[in-house]
Scaffold this active site. Sequence first.
Site, PDB file in Angstrom:
ATOM      1  N   ASP A   1       0.873  -1.161   0.000  1.00  0.00           N
ATOM      2  CA  ASP A   1       0.000   0.000   0.000  1.00  0.00           C
ATOM      3  C   ASP A   1       0.917   1.219   0.000  1.00  0.00           C
ATOM      4  O   ASP A   1       1.570   1.516   1.010  1.00  0.00           O
ATOM      5  CB  ASP A   1      -0.907  -0.002   1.235  1.00  0.00           C
TER       6      ASP A   1
ATOM      7  N   TYR B   1      -9.707  15.613  -9.432  1.00  0.00           N
ATOM      8  CA  TYR B   1      -9.036  14.871 -10.506  1.00  0.00           C
ATOM      9  C   TYR B   1      -7.936  15.732 -11.122  1.00  0.00           C
ATOM     10  O   TYR B   1      -6.812  15.278 -11.344  1.00  0.00           O
ATOM     11  CB  TYR B   1     -10.066  14.469 -11.564  1.00  0.00           C
TER      12      TYR B   1
ATOM     13  N   LYS C   1      -3.807  14.910 -11.229  1.00  0.00           N
ATOM     14  CA  LYS C   1      -3.060  14.685 -12.466  1.00  0.00           C
ATOM     15  C   LYS C   1      -2.002  15.760 -12.712  1.00  0.00           C
ATOM     16  O   LYS C   1      -0.930  15.472 -13.245  1.00  0.00           O
ATOM     17  CB  LYS C   1      -4.029  14.598 -13.649  1.00  0.00           C
TER      18      LYS C   1
END
Length: 370
Positions: free
Chosen positions: A81, A177, A181
């Site tokens: 993880d 988002y 990015k």
Amino acid sequence: MRPSTAHGERPLANRIALVAGATRGTGRGIALALGEAGATVYCTGRSVRGKPATAGRPETIEETAELVTDRGGRGIAVQTDHTEPAQVEALIERIRREAGRLDILVNDVWGGDELTEWGKPLWEHSLEKGLLMQQRAVHSHIITSKYAVPLMLDNAGALIAEVTDGVGRGYRGNVYYDLAKVSVIRLAVALAYELRKRGVTAVAVSPGFLRSEAMLERFGVTEETWREQVERDPHFAESETPLYVGRCIAALAADPRHWERSGKALTSWDLAAEYGIVDVDGRRPHWGRHIESAIDLEWTKLADITRDAFESRTPPVPVTADRASLTLSAGPARREVLEPELFFMPLGAIRDELAARLDRATADAPTTSR
């Protein structure tokens, strides 16, 4: 044109790679391509056999590692993880103990698909989901780089690839988002600067329209039948498999002059053109060229319906449509258009926003009294 990393060649033999987030999609494609080029690839992620970490997805890191080996490399699955520093530190210590160095680091951890609430502005979007997305998709990259980079220092030819979505400055349609990015692109820029004297190259790389496992399922097709859906979505015609961007990254890693690109945001289509890379079906999709043509078409439609509407006003109002900046102007009113809006928003709604702005600007304008 520089040499291709075609199947059968092993330009990355004896190279040690870590693909963080190799369970499926882009990460799996990159891992396979590195194996295809002969590398030893540590394939990490949370999903293992009997214990999937993502609901509804059957892929595991063991499968990815086996596929890497099948393609001529050596795949090693390590459940990790990457949001947990202790787990990442243990992973890097294992690589140090077993391999002694790290030549290629690919940061592809994502986990944000189920967290993105498309169509919702910041104040309506779940804060919990948005912050978790940053933890999974940004913090994980920082944590992994923190522990992995010391194993790459002064290792001539070492490469760090941050996987992103798109390389432009335009808004990506969702604030969380977009932040995720863009953040990994900035991480590549920052690492490139900090590593400029240590022999390590850092870049960001974006695929185009990805034909991932999830995307194929969404369209109800397979890798063998995907062309059946091109009529439903014309953009699908220029889609690419995850292996395509993987082959591009493998070719970049094998290029002794990749340091010249350090700090840059690169695309699969440009790298493929330079290195002579083809996808599994022999095609060389070029998403950048395709999307520019699609934007041209939609922009022309938008400009036409906007001009028609404003010419019918009393008095008529001239409209300027600047394709370079995607900006509509009518008198004092302006409306900058985001690329995604041309495809996911009714064009008439954009036109109407410009009209509303013009009405407001006209109403607010001071009148001249005599």
